[in-house]
Design an enzyme around this catalytic site. Structure first.
Site, PDB file in Angstrom:
ATOM      1  N   GLY A   1      37.268  36.351  45.159  1.00 33.46           N
ATOM      2  CA  GLY A   1      38.589  35.697  45.206  1.00 33.46           C
ATOM      3  C   GLY A   1      39.179  35.443  46.720  1.00 33.46           C
ATOM      4  O   GLY A   1      38.617  35.972  47.683  1.00 33.46           O
ATOM      5  N   MET A   2      40.410  34.759  46.852  1.00 35.26           N
ATOM      6  CA  MET A   2      41.017  34.741  48.306  1.00 35.26           C
ATOM      7  C   MET A   2      41.331  36.016  48.893  1.00 35.26           C
ATOM      8  O   MET A   2      40.764  36.318  50.321  1.00 35.26           O
ATOM      9  CB  MET A   2      42.173  34.155  48.145  1.00 35.26           C
ATOM     10  CG  MET A   2      42.862  33.725  49.500  1.00 35.26           C
ATOM     11  SD  MET A   2      44.178  32.593  49.316  1.00 35.26           S
ATOM     12  CE  MET A   2      45.460  33.474  48.742  1.00 35.26           C
TER      13      MET A   2
ATOM     14  N   LEU B   1      29.334  42.473  36.412  1.00 29.07           N
ATOM     15  CA  LEU B   1      30.168  43.713  35.673  1.00 29.07           C
ATOM     16  C   LEU B   1      31.600  43.164  35.269  1.00 29.07           C
ATOM     17  O   LEU B   1      32.458  42.618  36.292  1.00 29.07           O
ATOM     18  CB  LEU B   1      30.496  44.682  37.064  1.00 29.07           C
ATOM     19  CG  LEU B   1      31.574  45.662  36.726  1.00 29.07           C
ATOM     20  CD1 LEU B   1      30.779  46.640  35.513  1.00 29.07           C
ATOM     21  CD2 LEU B   1      31.878  46.641  38.125  1.00 29.07           C
TER      22      LEU B   1
ATOM     23  N   LEU C   1      35.004  43.729  34.651  1.00 29.23           N
ATOM     24  CA  LEU C   1      36.088  44.610  34.834  1.00 29.23           C
ATOM     25  C   LEU C   1      36.936  45.075  33.793  1.00 29.23           C
ATOM     26  O   LEU C   1      37.717  45.962  33.781  1.00 29.23           O
ATOM     27  CB  LEU C   1      36.899  44.508  36.266  1.00 29.23           C
ATOM     28  CG  LEU C   1      35.835  44.423  37.313  1.00 29.23           C
ATOM     29  CD1 LEU C   1      37.015  44.125  38.547  1.00 29.23           C
ATOM     30  CD2 LEU C   1      35.441  45.715  37.699  1.00 29.23           C
TER      31      LEU C   1
ATOM     32  N   SER D   1      51.915  42.477  44.405  1.00 29.39           N
ATOM     33  CA  SER D   1      52.596  41.133  44.798  1.00 29.39           C
ATOM     34  C   SER D   1      54.088  41.353  44.989  1.00 29.39           C
ATOM     35  O   SER D   1      54.549  42.393  44.291  1.00 29.39           O
ATOM     36  CB  SER D   1      52.218  40.097  43.632  1.00 29.39           C
ATOM     37  OG  SER D   1      53.369  39.206  43.757  1.00 29.39           O
ATOM     38  N   SER D   2      54.833  40.479  45.703  1.00 29.48           N
ATOM     39  CA  SER D   2      55.999  41.059  45.962  1.00 29.48           C
ATOM     40  C   SER D   2      57.076  40.401  44.703  1.00 29.48           C
ATOM     41  O   SER D   2      58.179  40.760  44.503  1.00 29.48           O
ATOM     42  CB  SER D   2      56.615  40.007  47.211  1.00 29.48           C
ATOM     43  OG  SER D   2      56.334  38.582  46.987  1.00 29.48           O
ATOM     44  N   CYS D   3      56.469  39.914  43.719  1.00 27.63           N
ATOM     45  CA  CYS D   3      56.972  39.836  42.298  1.00 27.63           C
ATOM     46  C   CYS D   3      57.538  40.755  41.483  1.00 27.63           C
ATOM     47  O   CYS D   3      58.031  40.786  40.653  1.00 27.63           O
ATOM     48  CB  CYS D   3      56.389  38.685  41.632  1.00 27.63           C
ATOM     49  SG  CYS D   3      54.977  39.421  40.854  1.00 27.63           S
TER      50      CYS D   3
ATOM     51  N   TYR E   1      53.140  39.346  34.542  1.00 30.91           N
ATOM     52  CA  TYR E   1      52.187  39.573  35.681  1.00 30.91           C
ATOM     53  C   TYR E   1      52.864  41.035  36.695  1.00 30.91           C
ATOM     54  O   TYR E   1      52.490  41.889  37.068  1.00 30.91           O
ATOM     55  CB  TYR E   1      52.170  38.486  36.755  1.00 30.91           C
ATOM     56  CG  TYR E   1      51.349  38.886  37.835  1.00 30.91           C
ATOM     57  CD1 TYR E   1      49.957  38.819  37.668  1.00 30.91           C
ATOM     58  CD2 TYR E   1      52.016  38.718  39.267  1.00 30.91           C
ATOM     59  CE1 TYR E   1      49.398  38.885  39.089  1.00 30.91           C
ATOM     60  CE2 TYR E   1      51.390  38.902  40.404  1.00 30.91           C
ATOM     61  CZ  TYR E   1      49.857  38.969  40.290  1.00 30.91           C
ATOM     62  OH  TYR E   1      49.061  39.054  41.548  1.00 30.91           O
TER      63      TYR E   1
ATOM     64  N   LYS F   1      51.665  44.670  37.623  1.00 29.20           N
ATOM     65  CA  LYS F   1      51.373  45.161  38.814  1.00 29.20           C
ATOM     66  C   LYS F   1      52.217  46.480  39.058  1.00 29.20           C
ATOM     67  O   LYS F   1      51.866  47.386  39.747  1.00 29.20           O
ATOM     68  CB  LYS F   1      51.683  44.108  39.938  1.00 29.20           C
ATOM     69  CG  LYS F   1      50.626  42.891  39.972  1.00 29.20           C
ATOM     70  CD  LYS F   1      49.327  43.283  40.366  1.00 29.20           C
ATOM     71  CE  LYS F   1      48.435  42.212  40.377  1.00 29.20           C
ATOM     72  NZ  LYS F   1      47.085  42.828  40.987  1.00 29.20           N
TER      73      LYS F   1
ATOM     74  N   HIS G   1      49.248  28.332  43.456  1.00 28.50           N
ATOM     75  CA  HIS G   1      50.405  28.745  44.242  1.00 28.50           C
ATOM     76  C   HIS G   1      51.039  27.128  45.115  1.00 28.50           C
ATOM     77  O   HIS G   1      50.222  26.211  44.907  1.00 28.50           O
ATOM     78  CB  HIS G   1      50.413  29.785  45.089  1.00 28.50           C
ATOM     79  CG  HIS G   1      50.256  31.065  44.483  1.00 28.50           C
ATOM     80  ND1 HIS G   1      48.955  31.672  44.167  1.00 28.50           N
ATOM     81  CD2 HIS G   1      51.085  31.955  43.886  1.00 28.50           C
ATOM     82  CE1 HIS G   1      48.984  32.792  43.497  1.00 28.50           C
ATOM     83  NE2 HIS G   1      50.210  32.875  43.338  1.00 28.50           N
TER      84      HIS G   1
END
Ligand code: GFB
Length: 319
Positions: A14-15, A40, A42, A108-110, A137, A141, A180
């Site tokens: 991922g990024m 694997l 997860l 995340s800031s959300c 989400y 988190k 995004h």
């Protein structure tokens, strides 16, 4: 942190994960463990437990997650809450059982309330209701960072949670339905320029404000946390500055060289009105982001164009 530490980067394709691997290699860490999803899964608790029992991991960077932009979050909340909860629960619990020394969890800031005072301090967590377009989400988190905190308190683990603001950079998702805003507008501007279009459609009103952090700055902050022996807590990671979506679109158009008109599609959601992180906790330790927005977008655009040029022959070969 010991350069010989055995570091598992979960989500290395991922990024965020790929930026972490780049940075670890550049800094001289050599014992980096990665697993593809095929190797694997997860979400499979028994497989995750076996992996940790076998691999003698010292440090975990937990960047594996189901992520997406406003539309993906709003329309697929079941996937976002389930996959994130199960991945973080499996990895954090298995890391504790296997006596992993350090773990960094990425959120995340959300996670912060919709109507938060700005800039958003870490203390504002759980002080009022979440933004509905991404509450599933965000709840996952929040559970992840609470897992870290609870395990630190009960089991003396050293698990840290980083909350980056909106990220961008190499290996981002450019699918217009699930991405995004920044990669979406970069792609739209590029395609509009190439096709000679007169307009470019921006979702929503263009008035929401967002803060954007290049993913290489997040990787730098992560190494900073590990190398300064930060062993617990929640840290915002951002640049300390924001702009409106309209201003972002104008900036991207300048970088790309698209000179047409912006059209605003107000049938699409705006999401939270503003999300600017207070970054004084990390700044107080003398860590600051270094990649400016226009400079970061220009580098990301070069990467986008290069990866598209590279993908054409590969796609043709597979066809
Ligand atoms: O980046 P984004 O999808 O997510 O959208 P959030 C940010 C703003 O950009 C919204 C607008 O106001 C969008 O309406 N926007 C304008 C666009 N044009 C576009 C476009 O073409 N594509 C997209 N995607 N947006 C996400 C959360 O929130 O941010 C996640 O849903 C996560 O949970 C992530 O926290 C960082 O910033 O609104």
């Amino acid at each position: 942190m010991n350069k010989h530490a055995r570091i598992f980067v979960a989500g290395h394709r991922g990024m965020v994960g790929s930026a972490l691997v780049r940075r670890l290699l550049a800094d001289g860490y050599r014992d980096i463990v990665t697993r593809s999803r095929a190797e694997l899964d997860l979400t499979d608790q028994a497989a995750v437990n076996r992996f940790f029992e076998d691999e003698q991991i010292d440090v975990v960077l937990l960047a594996a997650a189901r992520v997406g932009g406003i539309l993906a979050n709003a329309t697929r909340p079941g996937e976002f809450i389930y996959e994130n909860l199960v991945i973080e629960t499996n990895v954090i619990h298995a890391a504790y059982r296997a006596h992993v020394e350090r773990l960094v969890f990425f959120g995340s800031s959300c996670i912060y309330p919709k109507q938060c005072p700005q800039p958003i301090r870490e203390e504002y967590l759980l002080t009022s209701a979440l933004e509905p377009t991404n509450d599933a989400y965000a709840i996952a988190k929040i559970a992840g960072l609470k897992l870290c905190d609870a395990y630190n308190r009960e089991y003396n683990t050293q698990f840290v949670a980083l909350m980056p603001t909106n990220l961008y950079g190499p290996n981002d998702n450019y699918d217009l339905n699930s991405s995004h805003v920044l990669p979406a507008l970069l792609r739209k501007a590029h395609e509009a320029k190439v096709s000679g279009a007169a307009t470019l459609t921006v979702w929503g009103s263009g008035t929401p404000r967002r803060e954007f952090l290049h993913v290489d700055d997040l990787a730098a902050a992560t190494l900073f946390i590990l190398e300064h022996n930060v062993t617990e807590g929640l840290f915002n990671v951002g640049v300390g500055d924001d702009l409106s979506i309209r201003e972002l679109a104008e900036c991207i158009n300048r970088v790309v060289g698209f000179e047409g008109e912006l059209v605003f599609d107000t049938s699409k959601p705006d999401g939270t009105p503003r999300k600017l992180l207070d970054v004084s906790r990390l700044a107080g330790m003398n860590w600051h982001a270094t990649i400016g927005l226009e400079q970061g977008i220009a580098a990301t655009y070069r990467d986008f164009v290069a990866s598209r040029a590279g993908s054409t022959p590969a796609a043709a070969l597979q066809a």
